[in-house]
Enzyme design. Sequence first.
Site, PDB file in Angstrom:
ATOM      1  CB  CYS A 251      48.259   6.088  40.294  1.00  0.00           C
ATOM      2  SG  CYS A 251      47.333   7.593  39.926  1.00  0.00           S
TER       3      CYS A 251
ATOM      4  CG  ASP B  66      39.529   2.616  41.009  1.00  0.00           C
ATOM      5  OD1 ASP B  66      39.847   1.536  41.554  1.00  0.00           O
ATOM      6  OD2 ASP B  66      39.872   3.728  41.453  1.00  0.00           O
TER       7      ASP B  66
END
Length: 221
Positions: free
Chosen positions: A7, A130
């Site tokens: 990412c 996350d």
Amino acid sequence: MTKIKICGITRPEDALEASLWGADALGFNFSRKSPRRIDADTARAIVARLPPLVSAVGVFVEQPPEEVADLCRFCNLQAAQLHSDEYDADKTLRIEGVRVIRVFRPGPGFSVEEVRSYAEQTGCRGFLFDAFSPAMAGGTGKTIESSTASMLFDETRDAGWALLAGGLKPENVADAVRLVRPWGVDTASGVESSPGVKDALKIRRFIEAVREADRSLTNCC
């Protein structure tokens, strides 16, 4: 095989390097607050150069549903990663034409029932867990405590396909895969030399570590 998402891509050379080493997906961050922010024209140009079978995912924090859908269409993104609690079921259902990965950050008061309820209301089956931080939506380098991560994945496997994120890097991702057995893993800061600038060696080592963990799990079963 554990899916791998790199990412915070901002440069075409980083996108191609990750693709060549075997990344399954690349993330492009459109958050105005992120040090890895990318503009739509740059993202579109990078996505156009990706090899077949590498997915492009947009990361969104502040954008309204209609803007998320427009950006995904313009940049030819395959999925929208919704990285804010503001994206409730109603807003998610207004995002048309693209698959959704909804991010959950297990902070104070978090319940797995939030994931199940969201899935039931939206039909979304893509999730990402996350590390929680009150300061940033993601990319903090913080990890989820191991017992919490194991619980999250054990209790949501029947609800959808979940990725593990938060502080993953070449040195710890193999242990995380063996412990949690996620469907996929996601990293940004763990393979960088600076925010938005990837380190080719770290990308290679990260992907190799995941594959080694996959092989060890296969051999022990």
